[in-house]
Design a protein around this motif. Structure first.
Motif, PDB file in Angstrom:
ATOM      1  N   ASN A   1      19.355 -23.197  70.197  1.00 21.27           N
ATOM      2  CA  ASN A   1      20.636 -23.558  70.798  1.00 21.27           C
ATOM      3  C   ASN A   1      20.929 -22.652  71.992  1.00 21.27           C
ATOM      4  O   ASN A   1      20.596 -21.467  71.995  1.00 21.27           O
ATOM      5  N   THR A   2      21.579 -23.220  72.988  1.00 19.96           N
ATOM      6  CA  THR A   2      21.859 -22.499  74.223  1.00 19.96           C
ATOM      7  C   THR A   2      22.853 -21.371  73.975  1.00 19.96           C
ATOM      8  O   THR A   2      23.835 -21.531  73.248  1.00 19.96           O
ATOM      9  N   ARG A   3      22.603 -20.233  74.630  1.00 25.58           N
ATOM     10  CA  ARG A   3      23.468 -19.058  74.465  1.00 25.58           C
ATOM     11  C   ARG A   3      24.164 -18.655  75.757  1.00 25.58           C
ATOM     12  O   ARG A   3      24.866 -17.634  75.791  1.00 25.58           O
ATOM     13  N   TYR A   4      23.998 -19.406  76.835  1.00 28.59           N
ATOM     14  CA  TYR A   4      24.581 -19.008  78.114  1.00 28.59           C
ATOM     15  C   TYR A   4      26.107 -19.013  78.033  1.00 28.59           C
ATOM     16  O   TYR A   4      26.719 -19.973  77.548  1.00 28.59           O
ATOM     17  N   ASN A   5      26.716 -17.942  78.534  1.00 29.84           N
ATOM     18  CA  ASN A   5      28.163 -17.755  78.381  1.00 29.84           C
ATOM     19  C   ASN A   5      28.927 -18.465  79.497  1.00 29.84           C
ATOM     20  O   ASN A   5      29.182 -17.901  80.558  1.00 29.84           O
ATOM     21  N   VAL A   6      29.263 -19.710  79.247  1.00 35.57           N
ATOM     22  CA  VAL A   6      30.112 -20.483  80.154  1.00 35.57           C
ATOM     23  C   VAL A   6      31.568 -20.153  79.842  1.00 35.57           C
ATOM     24  O   VAL A   6      31.944 -20.078  78.665  1.00 35.57           O
ATOM     25  N   PRO A   7      32.430 -19.939  80.853  1.00 31.24           N
ATOM     26  CA  PRO A   7      33.845 -19.719  80.567  1.00 31.24           C
ATOM     27  C   PRO A   7      34.411 -20.834  79.688  1.00 31.24           C
ATOM     28  O   PRO A   7      34.174 -22.018  79.942  1.00 31.24           O
ATOM     29  N   GLY A   8      35.120 -20.454  78.639  1.00 35.04           N
ATOM     30  CA  GLY A   8      35.676 -21.443  77.718  1.00 35.04           C
ATOM     31  C   GLY A   8      34.783 -21.769  76.542  1.00 35.04           C
ATOM     32  O   GLY A   8      35.172 -22.533  75.663  1.00 35.04           O
ATOM     33  N   SER A   9      33.562 -21.203  76.508  1.00 40.76           N
ATOM     34  CA  SER A   9      32.706 -21.377  75.335  1.00 40.76           C
ATOM     35  C   SER A   9      32.981 -20.239  74.347  1.00 40.76           C
ATOM     36  O   SER A   9      33.545 -19.205  74.714  1.00 40.76           O
ATOM     37  N   TYR A  10      32.560 -20.440  73.100  1.00 41.88           N
ATOM     38  CA  TYR A  10      32.891 -19.481  72.049  1.00 41.88           C
ATOM     39  C   TYR A  10      31.711 -19.255  71.120  1.00 41.88           C
ATOM     40  O   TYR A  10      30.834 -20.109  70.974  1.00 41.88           O
ATOM     41  N   CYS A  11      31.738 -18.100  70.454  1.00 42.39           N
ATOM     42  CA  CYS A  11      30.944 -17.907  69.253  1.00 42.39           C
ATOM     43  C   CYS A  11      31.768 -18.437  68.077  1.00 42.39           C
ATOM     44  O   CYS A  11      33.004 -18.359  68.088  1.00 42.39           O
ATOM     45  N   TYR A  12      31.099 -18.983  67.072  1.00 40.75           N
ATOM     46  CA  TYR A  12      31.805 -19.450  65.886  1.00 40.75           C
ATOM     47  C   TYR A  12      32.641 -18.300  65.325  1.00 40.75           C
ATOM     48  O   TYR A  12      32.164 -17.183  65.155  1.00 40.75           O
ATOM     49  N   ASN A  13      33.907 -18.601  65.070  1.00 42.82           N
ATOM     50  CA  ASN A  13      34.851 -17.618  64.514  1.00 42.82           C
ATOM     51  C   ASN A  13      35.004 -16.390  65.407  1.00 42.82           C
ATOM     52  O   ASN A  13      35.390 -15.326  64.941  1.00 42.82           O
ATOM     53  N   ASP A  14      34.669 -16.545  66.711  1.00 43.30           N
ATOM     54  CA  ASP A  14      34.748 -15.440  67.666  1.00 43.30           C
ATOM     55  C   ASP A  14      33.920 -14.230  67.222  1.00 43.30           C
ATOM     56  O   ASP A  14      34.289 -13.079  67.493  1.00 43.30           O
ATOM     57  N   THR A  15      32.797 -14.495  66.568  1.00 41.35           N
ATOM     58  CA  THR A  15      31.948 -13.435  66.029  1.00 41.35           C
ATOM     59  C   THR A  15      30.604 -13.442  66.755  1.00 41.35           C
ATOM     60  O   THR A  15      29.859 -14.422  66.696  1.00 41.35           O
ATOM     61  N   ASP A  16      30.284 -12.344  67.448  1.00 36.80           N
ATOM     62  CA  ASP A  16      29.082 -12.287  68.276  1.00 36.80           C
ATOM     63  C   ASP A  16      27.806 -12.569  67.491  1.00 36.80           C
ATOM     64  O   ASP A  16      26.871 -13.179  68.012  1.00 36.80           O
ATOM     65  N   ALA A  17      27.759 -12.131  66.242  1.00 33.60           N
ATOM     66  CA  ALA A  17      26.548 -12.322  65.433  1.00 33.60           C
ATOM     67  C   ALA A  17      26.233 -13.810  65.264  1.00 33.60           C
ATOM     68  O   ALA A  17      25.054 -14.195  65.184  1.00 33.60           O
ATOM     69  N   TYR A  18      27.263 -14.652  65.224  1.00 34.77           N
ATOM     70  CA  TYR A  18      27.024 -16.091  65.102  1.00 34.77           C
ATOM     71  C   TYR A  18      26.409 -16.654  66.388  1.00 34.77           C
ATOM     72  O   TYR A  18      25.601 -17.579  66.355  1.00 34.77           O
ATOM     73  N   CYS A  19      26.792 -16.118  67.522  1.00 36.92           N
ATOM     74  CA  CYS A  19      26.185 -16.550  68.785  1.00 36.92           C
ATOM     75  C   CYS A  19      24.696 -16.225  68.818  1.00 36.92           C
ATOM     76  O   CYS A  19      23.883 -17.014  69.310  1.00 36.92           O
ATOM     77  N   GLU A  20      24.338 -15.067  68.290  1.00 39.17           N
ATOM     78  CA  GLU A  20      22.940 -14.664  68.296  1.00 39.17           C
ATOM     79  C   GLU A  20      22.101 -15.618  67.453  1.00 39.17           C
ATOM     80  O   GLU A  20      20.970 -15.954  67.820  1.00 39.17           O
ATOM     81  N   LYS A  21      22.638 -16.075  66.341  1.00 40.84           N
ATOM     82  CA  LYS A  21      21.874 -16.948  65.447  1.00 40.84           C
ATOM     83  C   LYS A  21      22.025 -18.419  65.816  1.00 40.84           C
ATOM     84  O   LYS A  21      21.037 -19.158  65.883  1.00 40.84           O
ATOM     85  N   PHE A  22      23.262 -18.869  66.076  1.00 41.44           N
ATOM     86  CA  PHE A  22      23.539 -20.298  66.228  1.00 41.44           C
ATOM     87  C   PHE A  22      23.761 -20.736  67.670  1.00 41.44           C
ATOM     88  O   PHE A  22      23.898 -21.927  67.937  1.00 41.44           O
TER      89      PHE A  22
END
Length: 200
Positions: free
Chosen positions: A63-84
């Motif tokens: 899954n894409t991880r590029y930080n577009v303004p207005g995008s989020y990590c699930y539950n605002d938790t960085d660890a979820y961005c790394e995995k999902f």
């Protein structure tokens, strides 16, 4: 009459079998470094050949991880961005893919599913641990109002198909199901994104 029907059925079966046999499927693994942020993604190129025609598409296998303004990590938790990966609204997803890549169209999703038995069977092959190496994860989704749902229960990805001004198509996998689901949802929901490119 019965003999004619039986003969027609046998002939049809032979023709269908030959047609299927003429289709060849292959794929190869690779990687891509996003020049915007240095993130490295595993990729898979799927090639379907029918007669003299080949259709080739290369997908992010993450899954894409590029930080577009207005995008989020699930539950605002960085660890979820790394995995999902990150969660994007429809407009954000179309900015998340690097140059030369795009959010998959429904035809491109179909091309992928066809490798693994189609809409009614491909889910079990596409999820993490499946034979496709696509590692599609159950990353949940976000609703307008900053509400997060369904982590580890469903995975949801945009297809590149607007339905009017405020809705778009999505692809969904559900835990324990081999089915692929397609529906329409408000384009301000936050979903996962895969990027794909085609080859001349």
């Amino acid at each position: 009459m019965q003999k004619q029907v039986a003969l027609s059925f046998i002939l049809l079966t032979v023709i269908s079998t030959l047609t299927i046999a003429q289709k060849q499927f292959s794929f190869k693994n690779g990687s891509f470094t996003d020049p915007r942020d240095g993130e490295v993604y595993q990729t898979i190129t799927f090639i379907k050949t029918s007669g003299n025609v080949s259709i080739e598409r290369t997908w992010f296998a993450e899954n894409t991880r590029y930080n577009v303004p207005g995008s989020y990590c699930y539950n605002d938790t960085d660890a979820y961005c790394e995995k999902f990966g990150r969660l994007y609204n429809y407009k954000g997803a179309n900015k998340a893919c690097p140059d030369g890549w795009h959010v998959p169209t429904i035809k491109e999703w179909n091309h992928l599913f066809d490798f693994f038995g189609g809409w009614h069977n491909a889910g079990k092959h596409l999820v993490e641990g499946g034979e496709s190496d696509m590692h599609m994860l159950y990353g949940g989704f976000g609703e307008p109002g900053h509400i997060f749902k369904d982590l580890t229960f469903s995975g949801n990805w945009w297809d590149n198909e607007l339905k009017g001004d405020d809705a778009a198509g999505i692809i969904t996998l559900i835990t324990g199901s081999k089915e692929i689901y397609h529906e329409v949802i408000g384009n301000q929901h936050k979903l996962s994104c895969r990027c794909v490119k085609f080859h001349d």
